[in-house]
Write a protein that holds these residues in place. Structure first.
Motif, PDB file in Angstrom:
ATOM      1  N   ASP A   1       0.829  -1.207   0.000  1.00  0.00           N
ATOM      2  CA  ASP A   1       0.000   0.000   0.000  1.00  0.00           C
ATOM      3  C   ASP A   1       0.863   1.257   0.000  1.00  0.00           C
ATOM      4  O   ASP A   1       0.510   2.267  -0.628  1.00  0.00           O
ATOM      5  CB  ASP A   1      -0.933   0.017   1.208  1.00  0.00           C
ATOM      6  N   GLU A   2       1.972   1.195   0.696  1.00  0.00           N
ATOM      7  CA  GLU A   2       2.862   2.369   0.742  1.00  0.00           C
ATOM      8  C   GLU A   2       3.575   2.561  -0.597  1.00  0.00           C
ATOM      9  O   GLU A   2       3.752   3.693  -1.049  1.00  0.00           O
ATOM     10  CB  GLU A   2       3.876   2.202   1.874  1.00  0.00           C
ATOM     11  N   LEU A   3       3.976   1.469  -1.235  1.00  0.00           N
ATOM     12  CA  LEU A   3       4.585   1.573  -2.564  1.00  0.00           C
ATOM     13  C   LEU A   3       3.627   2.264  -3.535  1.00  0.00           C
ATOM     14  O   LEU A   3       4.036   3.095  -4.359  1.00  0.00           O
ATOM     15  CB  LEU A   3       4.937   0.187  -3.091  1.00  0.00           C
ATOM     16  N   LYS A   4       2.351   1.913  -3.447  1.00  0.00           N
ATOM     17  CA  LYS A   4       1.358   2.453  -4.375  1.00  0.00           C
ATOM     18  C   LYS A   4       1.141   3.955  -4.198  1.00  0.00           C
ATOM     19  O   LYS A   4       0.563   4.597  -5.079  1.00  0.00           O
ATOM     20  CB  LYS A   4       0.023   1.731  -4.199  1.00  0.00           C
ATOM     21  N   LYS A   5       1.579   4.506  -3.098  1.00  0.00           N
ATOM     22  CA  LYS A   5       1.441   5.946  -2.919  1.00  0.00           C
ATOM     23  C   LYS A   5       2.389   6.725  -3.829  1.00  0.00           C
ATOM     24  O   LYS A   5       2.199   7.918  -4.050  1.00  0.00           O
ATOM     25  CB  LYS A   5       1.716   6.325  -1.459  1.00  0.00           C
ATOM     26  N   TYR A   6       3.391   6.035  -4.351  1.00  0.00           N
ATOM     27  CA  TYR A   6       4.412   6.722  -5.136  1.00  0.00           C
ATOM     28  C   TYR A   6       4.249   6.554  -6.638  1.00  0.00           C
ATOM     29  O   TYR A   6       4.652   7.427  -7.403  1.00  0.00           O
ATOM     30  CB  TYR A   6       5.800   6.250  -4.697  1.00  0.00           C
ATOM     31  N   THR A   7       3.681   5.465  -7.076  1.00  0.00           N
ATOM     32  CA  THR A   7       3.443   5.244  -8.499  1.00  0.00           C
ATOM     33  C   THR A   7       2.578   4.008  -8.657  1.00  0.00           C
ATOM     34  O   THR A   7       2.212   3.358  -7.674  1.00  0.00           O
ATOM     35  CB  THR A   7       4.769   5.077  -9.275  1.00  0.00           C
ATOM     36  N   LYS A   8       2.278   3.666  -9.883  1.00  0.00           N
ATOM     37  CA  LYS A   8       1.463   2.490 -10.134  1.00  0.00           C
ATOM     38  C   LYS A   8       2.298   1.230  -9.872  1.00  0.00           C
ATOM     39  O   LYS A   8       3.359   1.030 -10.471  1.00  0.00           O
ATOM     40  CB  LYS A   8       0.954   2.488 -11.569  1.00  0.00           C
ATOM     41  N   VAL A   9       1.830   0.402  -8.965  1.00  0.00           N
ATOM     42  CA  VAL A   9       2.499  -0.862  -8.634  1.00  0.00           C
ATOM     43  C   VAL A   9       1.438  -1.949  -8.605  1.00  0.00           C
ATOM     44  O   VAL A   9       0.408  -1.800  -7.945  1.00  0.00           O
ATOM     45  CB  VAL A   9       3.212  -0.783  -7.264  1.00  0.00           C
ATOM     46  N   HIS A  10       1.690  -3.042  -9.311  1.00  0.00           N
ATOM     47  CA  HIS A  10       0.736  -4.142  -9.346  1.00  0.00           C
ATOM     48  C   HIS A  10       1.259  -5.330  -8.540  1.00  0.00           C
ATOM     49  O   HIS A  10       2.419  -5.715  -8.672  1.00  0.00           O
ATOM     50  CB  HIS A  10       0.491  -4.588 -10.789  1.00  0.00           C
TER      51      HIS A  10
ATOM     52  N   LEU B   1       5.744  12.039 -12.059  1.00  0.00           N
ATOM     53  CA  LEU B   1       5.439  12.361 -10.663  1.00  0.00           C
ATOM     54  C   LEU B   1       4.925  11.136  -9.897  1.00  0.00           C
ATOM     55  O   LEU B   1       4.865  11.158  -8.673  1.00  0.00           O
ATOM     56  CB  LEU B   1       4.374  13.462 -10.589  1.00  0.00           C
ATOM     57  N   GLY B   2       4.569  10.101 -10.642  1.00  0.00           N
ATOM     58  CA  GLY B   2       3.932   8.961  -9.991  1.00  0.00           C
ATOM     59  C   GLY B   2       2.489   9.256  -9.640  1.00  0.00           C
ATOM     60  O   GLY B   2       1.906   8.614  -8.765  1.00  0.00           O
ATOM     61  N   ALA B   3       1.894  10.235 -10.347  1.00  0.00           N
ATOM     62  CA  ALA B   3       0.491  10.596 -10.105  1.00  0.00           C
ATOM     63  C   ALA B   3      -0.394   9.686 -10.954  1.00  0.00           C
ATOM     64  O   ALA B   3      -1.089  10.134 -11.873  1.00  0.00           O
ATOM     65  CB  ALA B   3       0.265  12.068 -10.440  1.00  0.00           C
TER      66      ALA B   3
ATOM     67  N   ASP C   1      -2.393  12.161  -4.870  1.00  0.00           N
ATOM     68  CA  ASP C   1      -1.813  12.678  -6.111  1.00  0.00           C
ATOM     69  C   ASP C   1      -1.873  14.194  -6.181  1.00  0.00           C
ATOM     70  O   ASP C   1      -0.924  14.855  -6.628  1.00  0.00           O
ATOM     71  CB  ASP C   1      -2.548  12.086  -7.316  1.00  0.00           C
ATOM     72  N   VAL C   2      -2.996  14.761  -5.778  1.00  0.00           N
ATOM     73  CA  VAL C   2      -3.111  16.225  -5.770  1.00  0.00           C
ATOM     74  C   VAL C   2      -2.029  16.813  -4.872  1.00  0.00           C
ATOM     75  O   VAL C   2      -1.396  17.827  -5.204  1.00  0.00           O
ATOM     76  CB  VAL C   2      -4.511  16.665  -5.305  1.00  0.00           C
ATOM     77  N   ALA C   3      -1.787  16.150  -3.748  1.00  0.00           N
ATOM     78  CA  ALA C   3      -0.764  16.625  -2.815  1.00  0.00           C
ATOM     79  C   ALA C   3       0.623  16.606  -3.460  1.00  0.00           C
ATOM     80  O   ALA C   3       1.448  17.479  -3.196  1.00  0.00           O
ATOM     81  CB  ALA C   3      -0.769  15.779  -1.550  1.00  0.00           C
ATOM     82  N   LYS C   4       0.917  15.600  -4.281  1.00  0.00           N
ATOM     83  CA  LYS C   4       2.221  15.545  -4.956  1.00  0.00           C
ATOM     84  C   LYS C   4       2.437  16.784  -5.817  1.00  0.00           C
ATOM     85  O   LYS C   4       3.516  17.390  -5.810  1.00  0.00           O
ATOM     86  CB  LYS C   4       2.314  14.298  -5.837  1.00  0.00           C
TER      87      LYS C   4
END
Length: 985
Positions: A449-458, A807-809, A866-869
């Motif tokens: 879940d934390e990885l997914k905060k930075y970019t798309k991770v499956h 940006l990983g958005a 994402d908006v925060a990024k």
């Protein structure tokens, strides 16, 4: 004269005691008063009562009343001096502790194995990381603080002795009992950590206990099951195992625990336990090392101890005395002061009395140990005993300051062991297709879940290896998390052969980052690391360890750790590559950035008030300060039907936030390149405007809403049937065709050429009669055309290629139906005036809908993270994730109010704080701040002075736009006020 002599004698005594205090770890500052108390108590005791002080009995606070009644009997009848707690919750322990203290004639000395602090968390995690994790930290001030806060835990619970720190130098990966409990294998590092920990704990008024003397670090046997052998030479033990003890003793160590070991080089009798060895306890510890503190045996109930009774010690054998209690007596005669966890304290005490009567125990020997116990009791305040308070115990043992320290410890510990071609931290996210593979037998969901905060991770799963490899063909980067249980430091840590085989094959075909959430010795299993590009050692599988490791991989925190032990053939002790963060958003506690958690939590009540009073079905809410997200919560549901709770991965129609999230950053980039100027005129920028009434309007004025442009044109209205007020067939069809190809909804397709009509309507529209501030969407229709013409691609592609992907958005997009499931898209309205259906996954704004969902003024869907990024990128003057997107001077130009003197608060594209009483902010925010709001209830604001980003996403327009209650009741700005009131530094 006699009076002067007494005064002189008094001062000489004070000097002598002061000198002794410097050398004696159990002396207090008021050493004379301490000595008086010790002597008076000792002199008032019977021999049995004195002997009872030397016994510390194990108590399990989870046990039945029957067992605890037996303990009360030992306290009252045998006068035991202390108890050691194990198992059971703090509340039970505190209550039982008070009961047992009441039963004792002299307050009991309370001990506990609280090596990692005490916790009352529901997930049963420990308060602090294992020692092995701490061993990876370079900053020993953090270790000292850990010791202090653990000491505070102990003191709060009425514990006087904490049997820590472990200063065993763990040089054997197969050691079953030390392992994670050791600071590592380097004697200097272990010593420095042990010393810092000791100082911290004793500064809190809790006495430390270094263990397991003379050194339990190199053995493959479990001392709870047998008598392990440490077979090093005396010279080696002196230079390595005893090294930490010398340093700690010199600096005031209160106590030592003697190990249950066989050390042939120090004890010549074959198979003789160190805890019963006079040479080890007295000759080495007391005489050679000069230790004057309390000496504890290890648990005398350990298997194998009784096997050595028959061998006798110093002439004492079962033939000399009656049967029973021999182990206790042998341990005492060896030089120990406290008999820890005697198998039968009653028999042990009886054996001591018999030995005392026989002259085997002299009065001098007895008083030596008993008085040390009494000195310790005085030092911890038992001469003024008060019960342990139960009120607020849970909060006192689960403090914010402990959580803060845990975060800091993990950030400093996590170690990058391999970083081929500087793969870490992960940059250039637009080039990364990332998969996550979970190995091990413990969950890694927090990490994922934390990885997914930075970019798309499956998260990729498969039952068979070939299936997994096939799925991974679509990815160029694979993060493999190896997760093992964090329940206690003795849990298994090894890879299975199947896991190793899978790892090697994954690494053969993919770029791999292996992240190990287990003790470092797990790496011993690796036979090759050639194909593994990145290796991260995270040491534990705790929630915070998983969060911080993901943040480290993406460069939100620095890489600082150093390996405390050798791990296999590839990683010697001290290994660790460092790097600095690349200015990605991190995630942590408010107090880390000068905010108060409790004050910040008041936001909850306002958000719940808004949801409960139907101002919006749901809310995503985020607050960041100084580059860390410190508040990120969801409230309510997608709709009032309450079927889908708002989740972090849900995307909202952000409405006019599109202006600053999509159009503005592209324009700012062009300005920084010199391709456009704020003073550029529309007639010069766009051929179609050369002869229009808007040809002399500058970008500066247009984006400051100071250009006489109409506020809004209802383009859709002209396409409705004049009678039915529904979409006219002249302009719409229910199915897509070559001519009707603009998808307004999945059942409404607009005629292609009407987009040209919109352009013409805007170009030919009249200007307002006078120049004044009037908010307008029209500049963003115009700029959309300009930007798409400049780049020869759609605004969707421009934003994705130039911003969102890197940006990983990955939750930010136009037309979310193409990327997300409907269950992850929050609906915005039940449209009864244009589309006549629920607007779900399509843009709410009618004008943007008529442009195929891609507007310069509206159309973006996103989540709060994402908006925060993007807002954080602005706050960092155009820099984020190791990449510069916008020049700092460009951002300053756009974040300037050029027409404030004309009663226009706006910046260039950005909204700014109000100039008067009413406006878009709480009025408690700096004038350098900037942001925007959106019709659907959204709001994003950044403040450079306080380094705050605030994001509020909602769908207040559902089921119908109606009255804007969020605005009427100032919900968003009230929350903003609470954010600022939570700042404490």
């Amino acid at each position: 004269m006699r009076y002067l002599s007494l005064i002189l004698l008094y001062f000489i005594t004070q000097i002598v005691f002061a000198q002794e205090e410097g050398n004696h770890p159990l002396h207090t500052k008021d050493v004379i008063e301490q000595q008086k108390w010790v002597d008076s108590i000792y002199n008032a005791m019977s021999v049995k009562e004195r002997i009872g002080q030397l016994f510390m009995v194990q108590v399990m606070s989870e046990n039945s009343d029957k067992v605890n009644n037996e303990i009360v009997g030992l306290i009252k009848e045998e006068g035991i001096g202390g108890i050691i707690y194990s198992k059971g919750g703090p509340y039970r322990q505190a209550r039982l502790n008070n009961q047992l203290q009441v039963a004792s004639k002299l307050p009991l000395l309370i001990g506990m194995d609280a090596e990692w602090g005490l916790s009352m968390r529901l997930d049963s995690t420990y308060a602090f990381p294992w020692n092995m994790t701490l061993g990876a930290i370079s900053d020993n001030k953090l270790i000292e603080q850990t010791g202090r806060q653990i000491g505070e835990h102990c003191k709060r619970l009425g514990v006087h002795f904490n049997f820590s720190p472990v200063v065993d130098i763990n040089t054997n990966p197969k050691n079953p009992i030390i392992g994670n409990r050791s600071f590592g294998e380097d004697r200097d590092n272990v010593t420095a950590k042990g010393l810092a920990f000791m100082k911290g704990m004793q500064s809190a008024g809790v006495l430390a206990n270094a263990k397991h003397f003379p050194g339990h670090g190199d053995t493959e046997d479990d001392s709870h099951e047998t008598l392990p052998t440490v077979s090093f030479s005396e010279k080696r033990i002196d230079s390595v195992e005893l090294y930490p003890y010398r340093k700690l003793i010199k600096d005031g160590l209160s106590s030592v625990m003697v190990a249950h070991l066989n050390v042939p080089s120090l004890e010549k009798r074959r198979g003789f336990p160190s805890s019963l060895s006079k040479h080890i306890v007295t000759d080495i510890l007391k005489d050679s090392l000069g230790f004057k503190g309390l000496i504890f045996t290890d648990a005398l109930t350990m298997k194998g101890a009784a096997d050595y009774v028959e061998k006798g010690v110093d002439g004492i054998t079962p033939k000399t005395l009656t049967k029973g209690g021999e182990i206790d007596l042998m341990a005492f005669l060896a030089g120990n002061d406290v008999m820890l966890m005697s198998e039968n304290p009653k028999l042990g005490i009886a054996k001591f009395i018999e030995a005392y009567d026989e002259g085997i125990i002299t009065e001098e020997r007895l008083s030596h140990s008993v008085k040390k116990v009494l000195m310790a009791k005085y030092k911890v305040g038992l001469h003024k005993y008060s019960p342990t308070g139960l009120y607020n115990l849970d909060n006192d043992l689960n403090r914010i300051k402990d959580d803060i320290l845990y975060e800091e410890l993990m950030e400093n510990a996590i170690t990058v062991l391999k970083n081929k071609n500087s793969l870490l931290p992960l940059r250039d996210l637009e080039t990364k297709n990332i998969a996550y593979i979970e190995l091990g037998d413990a969950p890694g969901s927090v990490f994922y879940d934390e990885l997914k905060k930075y970019t798309k991770v499956h998260h990729i799963k498969a039952d068979k290896l070939d299936g997994l490899i096939a799925k991974l063909q679509n990815y160029n980067t694979v993060v493999v998390g190896f997760h093992k249980s964090n329940d206690n430091p003795w849990k298994g840590y090894r890879f299975t052969q199947k896991e190793l085989a899978w790892l090697y094959e994954i690494a053969r075909t993919n770029i791999v980052i292996l992240d190990v959430f287990a003790r470092p010795y797990a790496l011993n299993e690796l036979r090759s690391i050639e194909n593994i590009e990145g290796i991260v050692m995270s040491y534990q599988n705790s929630k915070i360890a998983q969060e911080k490791s993901a943040q480290l991989i993406f460069g939100a925190i620095n890489a600082l750790g150093q390996l405390p032990v050798s791990a296999g053939e590839f990683f010697p002790v001290g290994s660790g590559e460092t790097y600095n963060s690349i200015s990605n958003l991190g995630y942590g506690l408010p107090e880390r950035v000068g905010m108060d958690s409790e004050l910040l939590s008041r936001i909850d009540s306002v958000a719940n008030y808004a949801v409960n009073n139907r101002m919006t079905p749901g809310i995503q809410l985020l607050v960041a300060r100084k580059g860390k997200v410190v508040y990120n919560k969801n409230f309510g549901y997608h709709t009032y039907a309450k079927k889908n709770r708002v989740d972090f991965d849900d995307v909202y129609d952000v409405a006019s936030l599109t202006k600053i999230l999509a159009t503005l950053p592209i324009l700012m980039e062009l300005e920084g390149q010199g391709s456009v100027s704020l003073d550029a005129k529309l007639g010069d920028l766009m051929e179609g405007y050369k002869k229009s009434n808007k040809k002399n309007i500058t970008l500066r004025k247009m984006l400051s809403h100071y250009a006489q442009l109409k506020p809004w044109i209802p383009f859709y209205y002209a396409t409705l049937d004049s009678v039915t007020k529904k979409p006219d067939r002249e302009y719409y069809r229910s199915k897509r065709s070559k001519e009707f190809n603009v998808e307004v909804t999945n059942t409404l397709f607009m005629r292609n050429d009407y987009k040209d009509s919109i352009r013409e309507i805007i170009k030919e529209s009249e200007l307002l009669s006078r120049l004044r501030y009037r908010y307008s969407d029209l500049p963003y229709y115009i700029l959309k055309d300009y930007l798409e013409g400049f780049y020869d691609k759609s605004l969707h592609d421009i934003t994705q290629d130039r911003y969102y992907k890197s940006l990983g958005a990955n939750y930010t997009t136009y037309n979310p139906r193409k990327s997300f499931s409907l269950k992850d898209i929050v609906p915005s309205e039940i449209d009864a005036y244009y589309r006549y259906k629920e607007v779900h996954g399509y843009v709410h704004d009618m004008g943007a809908a008529m442009q195929g969902g891609i507007g310069g003024h509206a159309g973006i869907f996103s989540n709060a993270n994402d908006v925060a990024k993007i807002m954080q990128m602005y706050l960092q003057k155009g820099f984020y994730g190791g990449k510069r997107y916008i020049k700092a001077e460009t951002l300053d130009k756009f974040n300037t109010c050029y027409y404030c003197e004309k009663d226009n608060r706006r910046g260039v594209g950005f909204d700014k704080p109000q100039l008067g009483e009413e406006g878009p902010t709480c009025g408690c925010i700096s004038m350098t701040s900037f942001g925007h709001s959106g019709f659907t209830g959204t709001y994003a604001w950044a403040d450079p002075e306080e380094e705050i980003v605030y994001v509020f996403l909602a769908n207040r327009t559902y089921p119908e736009a109606g009255k804007n209650l969020l605005l009427r009741e100032n919900i968003r700005t009230e929350i903003q006020r609470l954010i600022y009131e939570a700042i404490i530094e």
